[in-house]
Design an enzyme around this catalytic site. Structure first.
Site, PDB file in Angstrom:
ATOM      1  N   HIS A  27       0.836  -1.199   0.000  1.00  0.00           N
ATOM      2  CA  HIS A  27       0.000   0.000   0.000  1.00  0.00           C
ATOM      3  C   HIS A  27       0.874   1.254   0.000  1.00  0.00           C
ATOM      4  O   HIS A  27       0.614   2.206  -0.744  1.00  0.00           O
ATOM      5  CB  HIS A  27      -0.886   0.057   1.257  1.00  0.00           C
ATOM      6  N   LYS A  51     -17.892  -6.245   7.330  1.00  0.00           N
ATOM      7  CA  LYS A  51     -16.589  -6.847   7.615  1.00  0.00           C
ATOM      8  C   LYS A  51     -16.112  -6.448   8.991  1.00  0.00           C
ATOM      9  O   LYS A  51     -16.157  -5.284   9.374  1.00  0.00           O
ATOM     10  CB  LYS A  51     -15.548  -6.391   6.587  1.00  0.00           C
ATOM     11  N   ARG A 100      -1.708  -5.849  -8.509  1.00  0.00           N
ATOM     12  CA  ARG A 100      -0.683  -6.842  -8.190  1.00  0.00           C
ATOM     13  C   ARG A 100      -0.506  -7.853  -9.308  1.00  0.00           C
ATOM     14  O   ARG A 100       0.587  -8.331  -9.555  1.00  0.00           O
ATOM     15  CB  ARG A 100      -1.046  -7.580  -6.900  1.00  0.00           C
ATOM     16  N   SER A 137      -3.201  -7.513   2.855  1.00  0.00           N
ATOM     17  CA  SER A 137      -3.414  -7.389   4.305  1.00  0.00           C
ATOM     18  C   SER A 137      -3.845  -8.727   4.895  1.00  0.00           C
ATOM     19  O   SER A 137      -3.432  -9.084   6.004  1.00  0.00           O
ATOM     20  CB  SER A 137      -4.480  -6.329   4.591  1.00  0.00           C
TER      21      SER A 137
END
Length: 169
Positions: A27, A51, A100, A137
């Site tokens: 990040h 979440k 990514r 993460s």
């Protein structure tokens, strides 16, 4: 007032959204690169009530502020709602997203097209540094929870917070 705004020039602004639970070196790589391209980078912790995070939203904001302080042009806050609404409310024309892998592109392209269709906001894709191309993460939390070494994947402040938060295995 001095600088671009006093001369009638509009600041170049972009937003880097995410859940950042926790913020990783991947990040930070994207935020640092965006901070070189834009006058102001808004890092926004998007709130998803469905979440349950490891860190509270306030804790995430504090960690992000701490690890981005050196850039000098990063503003951090939370937002609950559509990212395009955040952008419209603050007159931010661009979203910066890190990619990514090709698998990220399919989803992110759909999001970018939807966001542009809803509000005209553009999305800029920044390829993640190969060093962090595998990093998320979720993986950091999983490895750390099992006692693995994540010191090379997160800033020192985040490592400390993870160490305090996760039970020892």
């Amino acid at each position: 007032m001095t600088g671009p705004e006093s001369e009638g020039l509009q600041l170049r602004r972009a937003v880097c959204p995410g859940s950042f639970d926790p913020i990783t070196n991947g990040h930070l790589d994207i935020i640092a690169r965006a901070s070189k391209l834009y006058d102001v980078v808004h890092v926004v912790v998007m709130i998803n009530q469905s979440k349950q995070g490891l860190f509270t939203v306030d804790e995430r904001i504090e960690l992000i502020r701490e690890v981005t302080a050196e850039y000098g042009n990063v503003e951090v806050e939370a937002y609950h709602g559509l990212l395009v609404d955040y952008c419209k409310e603050r007159d931010i024309p661009a979203i910066v997203k890190g990619l990514r892998a090709v698998s990220d592109f399919d989803y992110e392209l759909q999001m970018a097209q939807m966001n542009n269709g809803l509000s005209g906001v553009e999305t800029l894709f920044v390829p993640t540094s190969p060093t962090y191309s595998f990093l998320s993460s979720s993986l950091v939390k999983e490895v750390a929870a099992w006692g693995g070494d994540v010191s090379h994947l997160v800033p020192p402040a985040v490592l400390e917070a993870l160490t305090e938060r996760l039970p020892k295995k």
